[in-house]
Design an enzyme around this catalytic site. Structure first.
Site, mmCIF file in Angstrom:
data_model
loop_
_atom_site.group_PDB
_atom_site.id
_atom_site.type_symbol
_atom_site.label_atom_id
_atom_site.label_comp_id
_atom_site.label_asym_id
_atom_site.label_seq_id
_atom_site.Cartn_x
_atom_site.Cartn_y
_atom_site.Cartn_z
ATOM 1 N N GLU A 169 0.803 -1.236 0.000
ATOM 2 C CA GLU A 169 0.000 0.000 0.000
ATOM 3 C C GLU A 169 0.831 1.278 0.000
ATOM 4 O OE1 GLU A 169 -2.774 -0.475 3.239
ATOM 5 O OE2 GLU A 169 -3.523 -2.377 2.467
ATOM 6 N N ASN A 211 2.016 -5.213 -3.127
ATOM 7 C CA ASN A 211 0.601 -5.517 -2.849
ATOM 8 C C ASN A 211 -0.166 -4.224 -2.567
ATOM 9 O OD1 ASN A 211 -1.473 -7.544 -2.172
ATOM 10 N ND2 ASN A 211 -1.265 -6.833 -0.053
ATOM 11 N N HIS A 247 -10.663 -5.945 -2.353
ATOM 12 C CA HIS A 247 -11.713 -5.740 -1.338
ATOM 13 C C HIS A 247 -12.857 -4.999 -2.035
ATOM 14 C CE1 HIS A 247 -9.247 -7.040 2.004
ATOM 15 N NE2 HIS A 247 -8.287 -6.224 1.648
#
Ligand code: G2I
Length: 464
Positions: A169, A211, A247
């Site tokens: 992130e 990621n 998500h």
């Protein structure tokens, strides 16, 4: 006499298989609609079904739940990859500087080993879940602490990790395409590559991943990650994979270009992995979204596996959105069946799901025919051509459902009869093109406004 449960299960399975085959043969003989094809030996767990195409199916695991029998039972049965949900993060593994604590992470790694599963390490360098001593550092001291952390943790687990989320992130949300302004970023723009180099030196056999979330479709953030990966590859910075957290919920649904986005990263020469999948919702809508994500991974050769971010809805970091494949009781949801069926190429499992109360909703169909899309921009909208290809049997009729991105609409169609104009639009054969020889194909098309569809359409057929 005591019954050997394994032998008992085996007998029951083969009897059921016989029934399935008989019914299927009868269906073919009368030429009725048939949407199933392929082998009657479709695997019956997520892990085994994914393994049939060389992929894994994983879940996030919390160490403190390993004593929960229901949780452990599902974990052992269904999954072939394990990600510690919190136990390998910086605050957990190095609570005080240079004092490492691996107890909970080690428990998860031994659990994975005992069930023959592999481990995704998560996460070496991240702006969140940093211990307080890290938050008080900056500059060279922070850079060196980060590199030491990466080296120590990756060395501890050397040889035991399939892939590490080396950096997590690191890009900002929104349209800037900029790096996230974190304490790590303030140590210099090269902190990400420095972390990757340290990880490679510590564990040369682990795949090293970047990621992130909100990078699941093409947008400013994923473009920025793409540019970084392209730059790393061109300069020999060691990067092997990109993780797409995935998500999803109503505000952030599965993007229409999800598969295309995975593919463009794959084309840079990295493996792609779906690393934290969860989709808020319920019933058919949730099940369909899960099927789309699963199918997208199957359609991208370099997509090597899917990890869901927890087992039961109640295990989720956002439990109220019921985003997972098992409900709070550990019962398989419709979403579970849809993922399993998709992994099995649209073929129903040869034994029914074993969890009591499991829904018996029909799976998405497929197998007897396949459909592929090609798009051209036209007049501010698009023209789509769909090729319908028969499997090993001739078709006497077919229908294809194409899911349009939100805001898109079909304005006209040819060589087919369409129903609906937005969302999931169904196209059935016209009177003259329903018959397709085994292995042969036919085409139809439509024109629309908005963004062209990119998801591989679902094809169903009548045989004969
Ligand atoms: O936020 C969802 C995920 C986004 N991508 C990175 C993942 O690492 C992240 O996972 C979540 C965990 O699922 C949560 O369990 O990361 C959260 C923290 O950023 C985790 O939540 C934390 C709670 O905030 C803490 O209060 C709690 O002590 O979990 C900790 C351990 O249970």
């Amino acid at each position: 006499m005591t019954l050997d449960p394994a032998r008992h299960r085996g007998r029951r399975t083969s009897r059921l298989r016989g029934v399935v085959l008989t019914v299927a043969a009868g269906t073919v003989a009368v030429g009725a609609a048939l949407t199933l094809s392929g082998t009657a030996d479709a695997a019956t767990t997520l892990g085994a079904s994914a393994a049939a195409s060389g992929r894994y199916f994983g879940t996030a695991v919390a160490a403190y739940k390993l004593s929960d029998a229901t949780y452990l039972g599902i974990l052992n049965t269904e999954f072939t990859m394990v990600t510690p949900e919190n136990e390998m993060k910086w605050d957990a593994t190095e609570p005080a500087q240079n004092s490492f604590s691996y107890t909970n992470a080690d428990r998860i790694v031994s659990q994975a080993t005992s069930m023959g599963a592999r481990v995704r390490g998560h996460a070496l360098a991240w702006h969140q879940q940093q211990p307080s001593w890290v938050q008080s550092l900056s500059g060279t001291a922070l850079r060196n602490a980060m590199l030491n952390h990466v080296t120590q943790v990756a060395t501890h687990y050397r040889g035991q990790i399939y892939a590490w989320d080396v950096v997590n992130e690191a890009f900002a949300d929104g349209g800037s395409g900029a790096r996230r302004d974190s304490n790590l970023q303030q140590t210099g723009n090269d902190w990400i590559e420095a972390a990757f180099r340290a990880a490679r030196a510590a564990d040369p056999n682990a795949k090293l991943c970047y990621n992130d979330y909100n990078t699941d479709g093409q947008n400013a953030k994923s473009n920025a990650v793409y540019a970084m990966v392209q730059d790393f590859k061109s300069r020999g910075v060691p990067i092997d994979c990109v993780g797409f957290q995935s998500h999803f919920n109503a505000q952030s649904p599965v993007p229409s270009d999800y598969q295309a986005n995975l593919q463009r990263f794959a084309d840079l020469g990295v493996e792609v992995q779906i690393t934290e999948l969860d989709i808020e919702g319920s019933g058919t809508a949730q099940a369909d979204s899960y099927a789309r994500v699963t199918q997208a991974c199957l359609n991208v050769t370099a997509c090597k596996g899917i990890t869901v971010w927890g087992i039961r809805d109640s295990d989720s970091w956002r439990a109220s959105g019921t985003p997972l494949l098992f409900d709070g009781n550990g019962t398989k949801k419709q979403a579970y069946t849809s993922v399993l069926t998709t992994l099995n190429g649209g073929t129903e499992p040869s034994t029914p799901p074993s969890t009591p109360g499991s829904p018996s909703t029909p799976p998405p169909s497929g197998g007897a025919c396949t459909a592929t899309l090609s798009n051209n921009a036209w007049n501010g909208g698009f023209v789509t051509t769909v090729k319908v290809t028969a499997g090993s049997s001739a078709l006497s009729g077919w229908s294809v459902t194409v899911t349009l991105p939100s805001g898109a609409a079909v304005t006209s169609a040819w060589n087919s009869q369409s129903s609906g104009t937005t969302g999931a639009v169904r196209f059935a054969n016209a009177s003259y093109n329903g018959r397709v020889t085994a292995g042969g194909s036919t085409e139809f098309g439509f024109q629309g406004t908005g963004t062209a569809p990119s998801i591989v359409p679902a094809c169903t057929a009548s045989l004969g």
